[in-house]
Design a protein around this motif. Structure first.
Motif, PDB file in Angstrom:
ATOM      1  N   ALA A  18     159.001  72.138  21.088  1.00  0.00           N
ATOM      2  CA  ALA A  18     159.509  73.636  20.829  1.00  0.00           C
ATOM      3  C   ALA A  18     159.032  73.938  19.507  1.00  0.00           C
ATOM      4  N   THR A  19     158.580  74.881  19.381  1.00  0.00           N
ATOM      5  CA  THR A  19     158.551  75.720  17.931  1.00  0.00           C
ATOM      6  C   THR A  19     159.888  75.846  17.114  1.00  0.00           C
ATOM      7  N   ILE A  20     159.891  75.552  15.835  1.00  0.00           N
ATOM      8  CA  ILE A  20     161.127  75.422  14.954  1.00  0.00           C
ATOM      9  C   ILE A  20     161.219  76.933  14.557  1.00  0.00           C
ATOM     10  N   ASP A  21     162.583  76.966  14.103  1.00  0.00           N
ATOM     11  CA  ASP A  21     162.993  78.123  13.346  1.00  0.00           C
ATOM     12  C   ASP A  21     162.563  77.932  12.139  1.00  0.00           C
ATOM     13  N   THR A  22     161.837  78.875  11.401  1.00  0.00           N
ATOM     14  CA  THR A  22     161.355  78.297   9.880  1.00  0.00           C
ATOM     15  C   THR A  22     162.173  79.120   9.089  1.00  0.00           C
ATOM     16  N   HIS A  23     163.405  79.569   9.277  1.00  0.00           N
ATOM     17  CA  HIS A  23     164.227  80.325   8.386  1.00  0.00           C
ATOM     18  C   HIS A  23     164.592  79.471   7.247  1.00  0.00           C
ATOM     19  N   HIS A  24     164.776  78.137   7.381  1.00  0.00           N
ATOM     20  CA  HIS A  24     165.038  77.569   6.178  1.00  0.00           C
ATOM     21  C   HIS A  24     163.994  76.191   5.785  1.00  0.00           C
ATOM     22  N   ARG A 161     151.035  76.781   4.823  1.00  0.00           N
ATOM     23  CA  ARG A 161     150.613  78.214   5.216  1.00  0.00           C
ATOM     24  C   ARG A 161     150.918  78.315   6.681  1.00  0.00           C
ATOM     25  N   ALA A 162     150.911  77.396   7.686  1.00  0.00           N
ATOM     26  CA  ALA A 162     151.201  77.531   9.027  1.00  0.00           C
ATOM     27  C   ALA A 162     152.771  77.860   9.089  1.00  0.00           C
ATOM     28  N   LEU A 163     153.548  77.566   8.036  1.00  0.00           N
ATOM     29  CA  LEU A 163     154.992  78.002   8.189  1.00  0.00           C
ATOM     30  C   LEU A 163     155.427  79.330   7.435  1.00  0.00           C
ATOM     31  N   GLY A 164     154.416  79.795   7.007  1.00  0.00           N
ATOM     32  CA  GLY A 164     154.583  81.333   6.600  1.00  0.00           C
ATOM     33  C   GLY A 164     154.897  81.379   5.356  1.00  0.00           C
ATOM     34  N   TYR A 165     154.964  80.607   4.287  1.00  0.00           N
ATOM     35  CA  TYR A 165     155.226  80.568   3.044  1.00  0.00           C
ATOM     36  C   TYR A 165     154.435  80.451   1.951  1.00  0.00           C
ATOM     37  N   SER A 166     153.652  81.520   1.940  1.00  0.00           N
ATOM     38  CA  SER A 166     152.597  81.716   1.171  1.00  0.00           C
ATOM     39  C   SER A 166     152.918  81.500  -0.503  1.00  0.00           C
ATOM     40  N   GLU A 167     154.086  81.965  -0.694  1.00  0.00           N
ATOM     41  CA  GLU A 167     154.701  81.827  -2.131  1.00  0.00           C
ATOM     42  C   GLU A 167     155.001  80.694  -2.518  1.00  0.00           C
TER      43      GLU A 167
END
Length: 247
Positions: A18-24, A161-167
């Motif tokens: 399953a794809t994780i929720d990347t919120h945290h 990068r894959a998790l969407g946290y470029s910062e």
């Protein structure tokens, strides 16, 4: 009974894929910033080469080509080149392997971070057992340890990068400092990206301070690697506990 067991066994498969929720997901990445700081501080002190921050290695490589510094270590340029190549190879392989299966699936992240941690721990074993010298950067045996440490930082950045946290690039702070200072909402009370950038810089700094102080101890670099490897393994297991992304 056998049929019932056969029906229950596949239940783990949907959970792991399953794809994780990347919120945290920023929290494990901030822990990666600490790992970068502690290992790079220890590696630079021991071998004069960065494992995660490849900008510095690029300058070291350029100076080596120019024959500088005149009293520098003879293998400096080779160590830097090997670190850069290993870092890029780690990014390439981890992305290419994980992409078909989903880079943000529980199993993909678990395997990636587990392998990263085991690679660091293998380097720690080599240093602890004197297979690789801890404080002799001129030894060719150091070239064994550099790929073990540098490739996993490439995989770490690919995951961020894959998790969407470029910062939170996890290994470099130049862009973080720029984005932090130029943020038009720098002084806004609620600014999640600013907070993450600031936290990333602090975690690298704290990790570097810890790595520096530990390096003053006997077998200090080995201790640094044991800590860094343990954190990566723990993070690998932690990904399995992340919730599933909403459909």
């Amino acid at each position: 009974m056998a049929d019932g067991q056969h029906q229950k066994s596949p239940r783990f498969h949907p959970y792991l894929t399953a794809t994780i929720d990347t919120h945290h997901a920023d929290l494990p990445l901030l822990a990666c910033c600490f790992v970068t700081g502690i290992i790079d501080a220890g590696a630079y002190n021991a071998w004069g080469t960065f494992m995660g921050m490849q900008t510095g290695n690029t300058i070291f490589l350029a100076l080596g080509v120019a024959g500088l510094p005149k009293n520098g270590a003879p293998l400096q340029w080779l160590r830097s080149l090997l670190a850069i190549f290993s870092f890029m190879l780690g990014s390439l392989i981890s992305s290419a392997v994980a992409r078909p299966f989903g880079t943000t699936r529980r199993l993909s992240l678990f395997i990636s971070f587990l392998l990263q941690g085991l690679s660091i721990l293998l380097a720690a074993i080599f240093i602890t057992t004197d297979v690789i010298p801890e404080n002799n950067s001129n030894s060719s045996r150091v070239l064994i340890g550099i790929p073990l440490l540098a490739w996993q930082f490439g995989a770490q950045v690919a995951a961020s990068r894959a998790l969407g946290y470029s910062e939170i690039p996890t290994t470099v702070l130049t862009s973080v400092y720029n984005d932090l200072a130029s943020d038009p909402k720098l002084w806004t009370w609620k600014n999640a990206k600013r907070n993450r950038r600031a936290a990333a810089a602090v975690m690298v700094l704290v990790g570097g301070i810890c790595g520096g102080w530990l390096s003053r101890l006997r077998d200090g670099f080995g201790i640094v690697l044991w800590i860094g490897g343990a954190i990566k393994v723990i993070l690998g297991v932690a990904w399995l506990s992340f919730g599933e992304a909403a459909l």
